[in-house]
Design a protein around this motif. Structure first.
Motif, PDB file in Angstrom:
ATOM      1  N   ASN A  77       7.548   3.982   1.016  1.00 39.01           N
ATOM      2  CA  ASN A  77       8.041   2.577   2.222  1.00 39.01           C
ATOM      3  C   ASN A  77       7.293   1.621   2.495  1.00 39.01           C
ATOM      4  O   ASN A  77       6.817   2.161   4.246  1.00 39.01           O
ATOM      5  CB  ASN A  77       8.646   3.263   2.787  1.00 39.01           C
ATOM      6  N   THR A  78       6.879   1.651   1.426  1.00 37.03           N
ATOM      7  CA  THR A  78       5.494   0.263   1.970  1.00 37.03           C
ATOM      8  C   THR A  78       5.774  -0.784   3.285  1.00 37.03           C
ATOM      9  O   THR A  78       4.914  -1.096   4.170  1.00 37.03           O
ATOM     10  CB  THR A  78       4.497  -0.691   0.924  1.00 37.03           C
ATOM     11  N   TRP A  79       7.106  -1.016   3.533  1.00 39.06           N
ATOM     12  CA  TRP A  79       7.570  -1.481   4.658  1.00 39.06           C
ATOM     13  C   TRP A  79       7.648  -1.319   5.805  1.00 39.06           C
ATOM     14  O   TRP A  79       6.869  -1.642   6.962  1.00 39.06           O
ATOM     15  CB  TRP A  79       9.586  -2.111   4.000  1.00 39.06           C
ATOM     16  N   ALA A  80       7.596   0.255   5.650  1.00 39.08           N
ATOM     17  CA  ALA A  80       7.778   1.493   6.660  1.00 39.08           C
ATOM     18  C   ALA A  80       6.340   1.664   7.331  1.00 39.08           C
ATOM     19  O   ALA A  80       6.134   1.470   8.418  1.00 39.08           O
ATOM     20  CB  ALA A  80       8.275   2.503   7.011  1.00 39.08           C
ATOM     21  N   PHE A  81       5.248   1.533   6.678  1.00 43.55           N
ATOM     22  CA  PHE A  81       4.189   1.702   6.923  1.00 43.55           C
ATOM     23  C   PHE A  81       3.561   0.337   7.436  1.00 43.55           C
ATOM     24  O   PHE A  81       2.746   0.431   8.441  1.00 43.55           O
ATOM     25  CB  PHE A  81       3.003   1.492   5.880  1.00 43.55           C
ATOM     26  N   SER A  82       4.062  -1.161   6.960  1.00 47.77           N
ATOM     27  CA  SER A  82       3.432  -2.386   7.530  1.00 47.77           C
ATOM     28  C   SER A  82       4.338  -2.177   8.614  1.00 47.77           C
ATOM     29  O   SER A  82       3.484  -3.238  10.015  1.00 47.77           O
ATOM     30  CB  SER A  82       4.153  -2.962   6.208  1.00 47.77           C
ATOM     31  N   ARG A  83       5.454  -2.219   9.621  1.00 47.95           N
ATOM     32  CA  ARG A  83       6.005  -1.769  10.831  1.00 47.95           C
ATOM     33  C   ARG A  83       5.465  -0.830  11.246  1.00 47.95           C
ATOM     34  O   ARG A  83       6.536  -0.878  12.582  1.00 47.95           O
ATOM     35  CB  ARG A  83       6.979  -1.943  10.566  1.00 47.95           C
ATOM     36  N   ASP A  84       4.367   0.457  11.117  1.00 46.98           N
ATOM     37  CA  ASP A  84       4.016   1.514  11.753  1.00 46.98           C
ATOM     38  C   ASP A  84       2.883   0.657  13.385  1.00 46.98           C
ATOM     39  O   ASP A  84       1.699   0.154  13.085  1.00 46.98           O
ATOM     40  CB  ASP A  84       3.485   2.016  11.066  1.00 46.98           C
ATOM     41  N   GLU A  85       3.386   0.898  14.300  1.00 39.75           N
ATOM     42  CA  GLU A  85       2.918   0.168  15.299  1.00 39.75           C
ATOM     43  C   GLU A  85       1.596   1.116  15.988  1.00 39.75           C
ATOM     44  O   GLU A  85       0.976   0.360  16.750  1.00 39.75           O
ATOM     45  CB  GLU A  85       3.806   0.286  16.836  1.00 39.75           C
ATOM     46  N   ASN A  86       1.565   1.986  15.432  1.00 39.39           N
ATOM     47  CA  ASN A  86       0.351   2.232  15.644  1.00 39.39           C
ATOM     48  C   ASN A  86      -0.518   2.102  15.255  1.00 39.39           C
ATOM     49  O   ASN A  86      -2.292   2.243  15.582  1.00 39.39           O
ATOM     50  CB  ASN A  86       0.305   4.445  15.016  1.00 39.39           C
ATOM     51  N   MET A  87      -0.353   1.289  14.028  1.00 38.35           N
ATOM     52  CA  MET A  87      -1.603   1.253  12.825  1.00 38.35           C
ATOM     53  C   MET A  87      -1.183  -0.064  13.027  1.00 38.35           C
ATOM     54  O   MET A  87      -2.556  -0.978  13.496  1.00 38.35           O
ATOM     55  CB  MET A  87      -0.973   1.106  11.307  1.00 38.35           C
ATOM     56  N   TYR A  88      -0.542  -1.002  13.573  1.00 39.76           N
ATOM     57  CA  TYR A  88      -0.566  -1.787  13.765  1.00 39.76           C
ATOM     58  C   TYR A  88       0.196  -2.811  14.807  1.00 39.76           C
ATOM     59  O   TYR A  88       1.822  -3.686  15.265  1.00 39.76           O
ATOM     60  CB  TYR A  88       0.310  -2.851  12.875  1.00 39.76           C
ATOM     61  N   PRO A  89       0.186  -2.577  16.094  1.00 39.66           N
ATOM     62  CA  PRO A  89       1.252  -3.343  16.816  1.00 39.66           C
ATOM     63  C   PRO A  89       1.855  -4.751  17.367  1.00 39.66           C
ATOM     64  O   PRO A  89       0.936  -5.328  16.815  1.00 39.66           O
ATOM     65  CB  PRO A  89      -0.473  -3.223  18.608  1.00 39.66           C
ATOM     66  N   ASP A  90       2.096  -4.810  17.875  1.00 39.67           N
ATOM     67  CA  ASP A  90       3.401  -6.095  17.979  1.00 39.67           C
ATOM     68  C   ASP A  90       3.486  -6.760  16.350  1.00 39.67           C
ATOM     69  O   ASP A  90       3.267  -7.338  15.799  1.00 39.67           O
ATOM     70  CB  ASP A  90       2.835  -6.853  18.454  1.00 39.67           C
TER      71      ASP A  90
END
Ligand code: HEM
Length: 193
Positions: A77-90
């Protein structure tokens, strides 16, 4: 770019500094353009083109205590990776600087997953990275992308196909300067020669 004028202006300032007004960017310029690189990463991240990537197990496997039988479908689920707040805050915010400032330590390059993974990873990755850089840097070198004068404003809206595309929108694309017009005409002439 129409929606994110600050990012557009920062990228154009970098292109102007590295390339100047007399030619279009080429691949030799890419290492001197960290902001354009970060902008492209953020475009990949803010809306991955392939949101769900199906693979299958060849043999039985185990993950976090779960047994995955041979032949099972496993969907990344690349969408979930892209929304991972640990990697990408906000994470909902379009912000290329997340790949350049202190947050860059955790900000995984989205191209590590938006092109798939493992042995079936997209074989077009290198080609895509080159032509995306050339297209983005060249267009930003000579054009401004602005809001339409009338009618609905563009929105970040996409279709829900297996590969996801932006819905049609209106914007204004204007040459940035007289020097840009010269470059655009030179490019058109060379393509029709
Ligand atoms: C932004 C552009 C592109 C994106 C986001 C993209 C993404 C992907 C993804 C997610 C997969 C599935 C990988 C996996 O199963 O793990 C894939 C497969 C593939 N892509 Fe791309 N791709 C892009 C451009 C291209 C281009 C330009 C080419 C050819 C020149 C290409 C050729 C292929 C092929 C042949 C496969 C199948 C590979 C296989 O199953 O072994 N792609 N791509």
């Amino acid at each position: 770019m129409t929606l994110f004028r600050d990012a557009q202006k920062k990228a154009q300032a970098e292109i102007d500094r590295v390339v100047g007004p007399d030619r279009l960017p080429n691949m030799h310029d890419a290492p001197q353009m960290p902001y354009v690189e970060a902008l492209i990463k953020e475009v990949h991240r803010i809306h991955p083109i392939v949101n769900l990537i199906p693979h299958a197990t060849l043999t039985e496997d185990e993950y976090k205590g779960y047994t995955i039988p041979a032949g099972a479908s496993v969907i990344a689920n690349t969408w979930a990776f892209s929304r991972d707040e640990n990697m990408y805050p906000d994470a909902e915010r379009f912000d290329p600087d997340r790949f350049l400032d202190a947050r860059a330590v955790n900000a995984v390059d989205p191209r590590n997953y938006t092109f798939g993974m493992g042995r079936r990873r997209c074989p077009g990755t290198t080609l895509t990275e080159s032509f995306t850089f050339l297209a983005v840097a060249s267009m930003l070198a000579v054009f401004d992308f602005e809001m339409p004068l009338e009618g609905p404003k563009p929105e970040l809206k996409f279709d829900d196909a297996l590969t996801s595309h932006p819905l049609p929108f209106t914007c204004r694309i204007l040459p940035r300067s007289a020097a840009a017009v010269v470059l655009i005409n030179q490019q058109r002439a060379s393509q029709h020669a």
